[in-house]
Design a protein around this motif. Structure first.
Motif, PDB file in Angstrom:
ATOM      1  N   ILE A 185      -1.754   1.164  45.909  1.00  0.00           N
ATOM      2  CA  ILE A 185      -1.922   0.723  44.515  1.00  0.00           C
ATOM      3  C   ILE A 185      -2.427  -0.713  44.474  1.00  0.00           C
ATOM      4  O   ILE A 185      -3.329  -1.051  43.702  1.00  0.00           O
ATOM      5  CB  ILE A 185      -0.591   0.855  43.749  1.00  0.00           C
ATOM      6  N   LYS A 211       7.783   1.359  37.555  1.00  0.00           N
ATOM      7  CA  LYS A 211       7.692   1.255  36.094  1.00  0.00           C
ATOM      8  C   LYS A 211       7.074  -0.064  35.649  1.00  0.00           C
ATOM      9  O   LYS A 211       6.204  -0.103  34.772  1.00  0.00           O
ATOM     10  CB  LYS A 211       9.078   1.420  35.473  1.00  0.00           C
ATOM     11  N   TYR A 261      -3.139   3.473  38.092  1.00  0.00           N
ATOM     12  CA  TYR A 261      -2.165   3.807  37.044  1.00  0.00           C
ATOM     13  C   TYR A 261      -1.605   5.222  37.246  1.00  0.00           C
ATOM     14  O   TYR A 261      -0.392   5.446  37.139  1.00  0.00           O
ATOM     15  CB  TYR A 261      -2.833   3.687  35.679  1.00  0.00           C
ATOM     16  N   GLN A 317       5.154  -2.054  37.377  1.00  0.00           N
ATOM     17  CA  GLN A 317       3.755  -2.109  37.773  1.00  0.00           C
ATOM     18  C   GLN A 317       2.900  -1.192  36.900  1.00  0.00           C
ATOM     19  O   GLN A 317       1.767  -1.516  36.553  1.00  0.00           O
ATOM     20  CB  GLN A 317       3.624  -1.706  39.245  1.00  0.00           C
ATOM     21  N   THR A 318       3.470  -0.048  36.509  1.00  0.00           N
ATOM     22  CA  THR A 318       2.748   0.888  35.643  1.00  0.00           C
ATOM     23  C   THR A 318       2.430   0.238  34.298  1.00  0.00           C
ATOM     24  O   THR A 318       1.309   0.351  33.778  1.00  0.00           O
ATOM     25  CB  THR A 318       3.575   2.166  35.433  1.00  0.00           C
ATOM     26  N   LYS A 319       3.414  -0.457  33.709  1.00  0.00           N
ATOM     27  CA  LYS A 319       3.191  -1.144  32.429  1.00  0.00           C
ATOM     28  C   LYS A 319       2.138  -2.238  32.572  1.00  0.00           C
ATOM     29  O   LYS A 319       1.290  -2.425  31.691  1.00  0.00           O
ATOM     30  CB  LYS A 319       4.499  -1.741  31.922  1.00  0.00           C
ATOM     31  N   LYS A 352      -1.425   6.919  39.997  1.00  0.00           N
ATOM     32  CA  LYS A 352      -0.579   6.951  41.195  1.00  0.00           C
ATOM     33  C   LYS A 352       0.793   6.338  40.897  1.00  0.00           C
ATOM     34  O   LYS A 352       1.832   6.918  41.240  1.00  0.00           O
ATOM     35  CB  LYS A 352      -1.275   6.161  42.301  1.00  0.00           C
ATOM     36  N   ALA A 353       0.794   5.191  40.262  1.00  0.00           N
ATOM     37  CA  ALA A 353       2.063   4.511  39.969  1.00  0.00           C
ATOM     38  C   ALA A 353       2.911   5.333  39.012  1.00  0.00           C
ATOM     39  O   ALA A 353       4.133   5.434  39.176  1.00  0.00           O
ATOM     40  CB  ALA A 353       1.781   3.125  39.390  1.00  0.00           C
ATOM     41  N   LYS A 354       2.288   5.937  38.025  1.00  0.00           N
ATOM     42  CA  LYS A 354       3.031   6.748  37.056  1.00  0.00           C
ATOM     43  C   LYS A 354       3.581   8.007  37.701  1.00  0.00           C
ATOM     44  O   LYS A 354       4.702   8.451  37.406  1.00  0.00           O
ATOM     45  CB  LYS A 354       2.118   7.099  35.886  1.00  0.00           C
ATOM     46  N   HIS A 355       2.809   8.588  38.607  1.00  0.00           N
ATOM     47  CA  HIS A 355       3.251   9.809  39.276  1.00  0.00           C
ATOM     48  C   HIS A 355       4.457   9.540  40.178  1.00  0.00           C
ATOM     49  O   HIS A 355       5.392  10.350  40.235  1.00  0.00           O
ATOM     50  CB  HIS A 355       2.090  10.391  40.089  1.00  0.00           C
ATOM     51  N   ALA A 377      -1.290  -0.711  32.720  1.00  0.00           N
ATOM     52  CA  ALA A 377      -1.688  -0.246  31.383  1.00  0.00           C
ATOM     53  C   ALA A 377      -2.181  -1.419  30.532  1.00  0.00           C
ATOM     54  O   ALA A 377      -3.180  -1.305  29.801  1.00  0.00           O
ATOM     55  CB  ALA A 377      -0.513   0.454  30.715  1.00  0.00           C
TER      56      ALA A 377
END
Length: 713
Positions: free
Chosen positions: A397, A434, A424, A436-438, A426-429, A441
């Motif tokens: 990531i 969390k 995004y 890093q996902t935000k 990959k991180a969300k899956h 985004a």
């Protein structure tokens, strides 16, 4: 009726004579003399006028009785006796020096009695009488007043009775008494001033500054009040405060110095000390502020500079004008540094450490004391020290975000968004990233906002379909022939145009318009020359007529052979409408005639107008690969179409693939998420290329394009 004359002698610098004195008149009745009379107000006024005429010839000023008393129509101006009168004079007018009392007696030997008294010592300084004729009291009061005035002026001009007065000067410094004898002797040449004794001593706090108490004896023709005013004038010229006290029994006038001659009071010392300390503190503080403003500027310390300036700009320090020109500069640097740190945090949270380091370094260069930047620098250092502990997924990531930011810096937003979407997803899956996902985004949103463009209308055509589509989201679309040159002033920011260059159709803006309403679509004729028809029914000028799917619009005549006909298709949701030209049957009969009245009919027949406010879906017909703009309901209700992507028009135009569709590229970049729509661009899906162009309805007749086919291998 008796009257009183008050004579006031003010202080004077030369020998006393009658003209130096001021006089006041007051009534008096001698209770021990039965012959004393009281004049009526009219008689009193006549007598006083006579006195005034005589006295003003010898005196500089005649003082009226109301200087001391408001009313003076009765004996002693209403006082019980002479003593209470003198006390009232001292209380109301302490500057008075002599009081002259006189009364009129009517008898066999009528006379006017004159007595002059000193209000301070209560001594009678002068007493005299003037015989008069009884009949003059009734007939010649004015003349009696003049005679009495001349007698009084003569007596005042003569020397007064010599007397001895004691003078005590208490607590004066030696310098304050210099010139005193000269001043007293200059006031009256008949005065003798003898020093009896003098003592010098030191008071507490005056070790090096002695004070003197002196006792004098005056042999003078001046009254006690006159002596008092002579001394008062001397110390007034010296600006020295004094306090008088007269002992009538001892004939002693005590003059005490007010306040301390040398040392100020403790309160004054405290105030002076406070002022000195305050001034020193002010100068030191002002210099301190100047120094640190220069120091912070050299260190590029925006926070410290602005905080110091908040104090320095106060009017008290007088530094606002000197530094005001730099305030906006350092304020902008502080703001820029904070914004740069926010970007650095976003990249750090997303996993792009390299970009985060670049931005945090820039933030510290702008403002060297940015606390957030320093804290983030420490986090980055800790993160780099623990790089070996990163998991394989986290490392993937992080690398993907780094590539995205590299493309972002090279102004390749499509590639940057593709890699950001991959990171995004990959991180969300994985679910355990969390934060890093935000952050990713937010990063995606930032790139889309930065590269977003405005598009309200566009032209779409596909390589496998000769028909092009004009897609628009405007509320009103005007239809008509090309206008005259510079005839576009009626077009507003909410309007679009669609040209049909048929000779029976009026100029654009004067034929008709299609309006999007809350309930669907409507046609409004603008008083066109040849009219507009819906299903062969004339449309009233200026009236909106609702349209339904399957309707036929005829422009220019109620004749499909000679007019322009448009078929109407409206989606079930009433948010999308398609207008397509219907070939005239005359095309097969007389093409030459049609070309004259409609020169570009062949191009028009390959053009569709699609109006929608909602997100449009671009789809391909599975049978003939023709292109359509459909609604979500059309996709659900029919298996005939293959949806490719969605297009959202407006201030921020966006294009995105549908979730179940893959292998779509835009400008040779895989389209895996919503990206800004930058026209012109091309979309590739399998064997079909879809071209997206800007559409300017003012300058273009129809959506024109050349058909491109993919090369076959």
């Amino acid at each position: 009726m008796p009257y009183i004359l008050i004579i006031v002698l003010l202080f004077f610098p030369i020998r006393l004579v009658a003209k130096d004195w001021h006089i006041v008149l007051i009534p008096y009745v001698d209770t021990q003399n039965n012959s004393s009379i009281q004049l009526s107000p009219l008689q009193q006024n006549q007598f006083e006028q006579g006195l005034e005429i005589a006295l003003t010839q010898s005196l500089e000023k005649l003082m009226p009785s109301h200087v001391i008393f408001e009313k003076c129509n009765t004996s002693l101006c209403g006082k019980a006796n002479i003593k209470s009168l003198l006390n009232a004079v001292l209380f109301n007018a302490p500057e008075i020096q002599l009081l002259g009392l006189y009364s009129i007696s009517r008898s066999k030997q009528s006379y006017i009695q004159i007595d002059m008294l000193d209000p301070l010592s209560h001594q009678i300084i002068l007493a005299d009488s003037m015989p008069i004729q009884p009949e003059d009291i009734d007939n010649n009061l004015l003349l009696l007043g003049q005679n009495a005035g001349r007698l009084l002026a003569q007596k005042l001009s003569s020397r007064l009775k010599e007397q001895t007065i004691g003078i005590s000067l208490i607590d004066f410094e030696q310098e304050e008494l210099q010139g005193l004898s000269t001043h007293v002797l200059g006031a009256n040449m008949d005065t003798k001033m003898t020093l009896k004794r003098s003592s010098q001593y030191f008071r507490f706090g005056q070790r090096y500054f002695p004070v003197v108490t002196s006792h004098y004896e005056l042999q003078t023709s001046l009254s006690a009040s006159q002596v008092k005013n002579v001394f008062a004038a001397f110390f007034e010229n010296k600006n020295t405060a004094i306090v008088f006290n007269f002992d009538k029994e001892k004939e002693l006038l005590s003059i005490t110095r007010g306040g301390k001659p040398y040392n100020p009071s403790l309160l004054t010392l405290g105030l002076v000390f406070s002022v000195i300390v305050f001034i020193l503190a002010y100068l030191i503080r002002r210099q301190y502020l100047n120094y640190y403003l220069n120091e912070y500027a050299e260190l590029r310390n925006a926070d410290g500079w602005l905080n110091t300036y908040q104090t320095a700009k106060k009017p008290f320090y007088g530094l606002a004008k000197k530094w005001a020109s730099q305030a906006s500069y350092w304020n902008s640097r502080q703001i820029d540094s904070a914004k740069t740190v926010d970007k650095a945090k976003l990249y750090f949270d997303a996993g792009d450490i390299i970009t985060a380091k670049l931005f945090v370094t820039k933030a510290l260069h702008i403002n060297t004391v940015n606390k957030d930047a320093k804290a983030l620098t420490q986090k980055i250092a800790e993160y780099e020290n623990n790089t070996k502990l990163l998991s394989e997924n986290e490392q993937w990531i992080r690398n993907k975000i780094a590539k995205a930011m590299n493309n972002y810096r090279q102004q390749l937003p499509l590639k940057a968004l593709k890699q950001a979407y991959q990171a995004y997803a990959k991180a969300k899956h994985l679910g355990n990233f969390k934060k890093q996902t935000k952050a990713i985004a937010k990063l995606i949103k930032k790139i889309k906002q930065e590269y977003s463009t405005s598009a309200r209308s566009m032209v779409i055509f596909a390589s496998n379909d000769p028909v092009s589509i004009t897609l628009t989201q405007y509320d009103i679309i005007h239809i008509g022939r090309l206008p005259n040159k510079n005839d576009f002033t009626w077009i507003s920011s909410q309007d679009s145009v669609f040209h049909i260059n048929h000779k029976l159709v009026s100029r654009v803006g004067h034929h008709c318009s299609i309006e999007q309403t809350a309930s669907g679509f409507a046609l409004k004729d603008h008083s066109s020359k040849n009219g507009s028809y819906i299903n062969a029914i004339p449309s009233k000028a200026g009236v909106s007529s609702a349209l339904s799917s399957g309707d036929s619009i005829t422009l220019g005549a109620n004749d499909s052979l000679n007019a322009v006909t448009l078929n109407v298709k409206i989606s079930a949701c009433s948010k999308l409408a398609e207008f397509s030209f219907v070939p005239s049957s005359e095309t097969l009969v007389n093409q030459e005639k049609l070309n004259k009245i409609w020169p570009d009919n062949a191009l028009a027949l390959r053009t569709k107008l699609v109006c929608t406010k909602k997100t449009a879906i671009v789809a391909l017909n599975k049978k003939d690969a023709s292109m359509r703009i459909v609604s979500e309901k059309d996709i659900l209700d029919s298996s005939l179409y293959t949806p490719i992507c969605t297009i959202k028009l407006g201030e921020q135009a966006l294009i995105a693939p549908l979730d179940e569709i893959s292998n779509i590229t835009i400008e040779d970049v895989e389209l895996i998420g919503e990206v800004p729509l930058q026209l012109p661009c091309s979309i590739k899906y399998q064997d079909t290329i879809i071209q997206l162009n800007q559409y300017d309805g003012v300058s273009m007749r129809y959506a024109q394009h050349s058909i491109h086919k993919l090369p076959t291998e």
